[in-house]
Design a protein around this motif. Structure first.
Motif, PDB file in Angstrom:
ATOM      1  N   PRO A  28      -8.906  61.308 -12.689  1.00 34.22           N
ATOM      2  CA  PRO A  28      -9.336  61.635 -11.325  1.00 34.22           C
ATOM      3  C   PRO A  28     -10.456  60.726 -10.815  1.00 34.22           C
ATOM      4  O   PRO A  28     -10.497  60.396  -9.623  1.00 34.22           O
ATOM      5  N   VAL A  29     -11.325  60.294 -11.709  1.00 37.89           N
ATOM      6  CA  VAL A  29     -12.405  59.389 -11.309  1.00 37.89           C
ATOM      7  C   VAL A  29     -11.820  58.055 -10.860  1.00 37.89           C
ATOM      8  O   VAL A  29     -12.186  57.517  -9.804  1.00 37.89           O
ATOM      9  N   GLU A  31      -8.762  57.489  -9.804  1.00 36.14           N
ATOM     10  CA  GLU A  31      -7.986  57.678  -8.576  1.00 36.14           C
ATOM     11  C   GLU A  31      -8.892  57.704  -7.353  1.00 36.14           C
ATOM     12  O   GLU A  31      -8.512  57.239  -6.281  1.00 36.14           O
ATOM     13  N   THR A  32     -10.084  58.225  -7.516  1.00 38.43           N
ATOM     14  CA  THR A  32     -11.042  58.272  -6.404  1.00 38.43           C
ATOM     15  C   THR A  32     -11.662  56.904  -6.156  1.00 38.43           C
ATOM     16  O   THR A  32     -11.820  56.479  -5.009  1.00 38.43           O
ATOM     17  N   LEU A  33     -12.015  56.201  -7.220  1.00 40.49           N
ATOM     18  CA  LEU A  33     -12.713  54.925  -7.079  1.00 40.49           C
ATOM     19  C   LEU A  33     -11.804  53.741  -6.783  1.00 40.49           C
ATOM     20  O   LEU A  33     -12.235  52.776  -6.164  1.00 40.49           O
ATOM     21  N   ARG A  36     -11.699  52.370  -3.199  1.00 35.86           N
ATOM     22  CA  ARG A  36     -12.995  51.804  -2.812  1.00 35.86           C
ATOM     23  C   ARG A  36     -13.230  50.467  -3.497  1.00 35.86           C
ATOM     24  O   ARG A  36     -13.737  49.530  -2.887  1.00 35.86           O
TER      25      ARG A  36
END
Length: 70
Positions: A28-29, A31-33, A36
């Motif tokens: 999940p980390v 996928e979020t980063l 960006r």
């Protein structure tokens, strides 16, 4: 805090992951980063990116240098 290697091996086995635990938490980390990081703009100064093939693992001796990340 240091965790003994045998405790980590037990954690890996308990999650059914023979190679390495913690992947479930990292996904999940990442996928979020990832979006960006993909949109990050930066400058790359002149540098020697030749890779010496006489050592393993190999990489440029100075690493990869970025400036003006925005």
């Amino acid at each position: 805090m240091r965790v003994p290697a045998e405790d980590l091996q037990g954690l890996r086995r308990s999650r059914g992951d023979p190679g390495g635990g913690g992947q479930g938490a990292a996904q999940p980390v990442l996928e979020t980063l990832a979006p960006r990081l993909a949109a990050l703009r930066y400058d790359v100064p002149d540098q020697d990116l030749r890779i010496p093939l006489g050592r393993m693992p190999t990489a440029p001796r100075s690493g990869f240098i970025m400036t003006s990340a925005r």
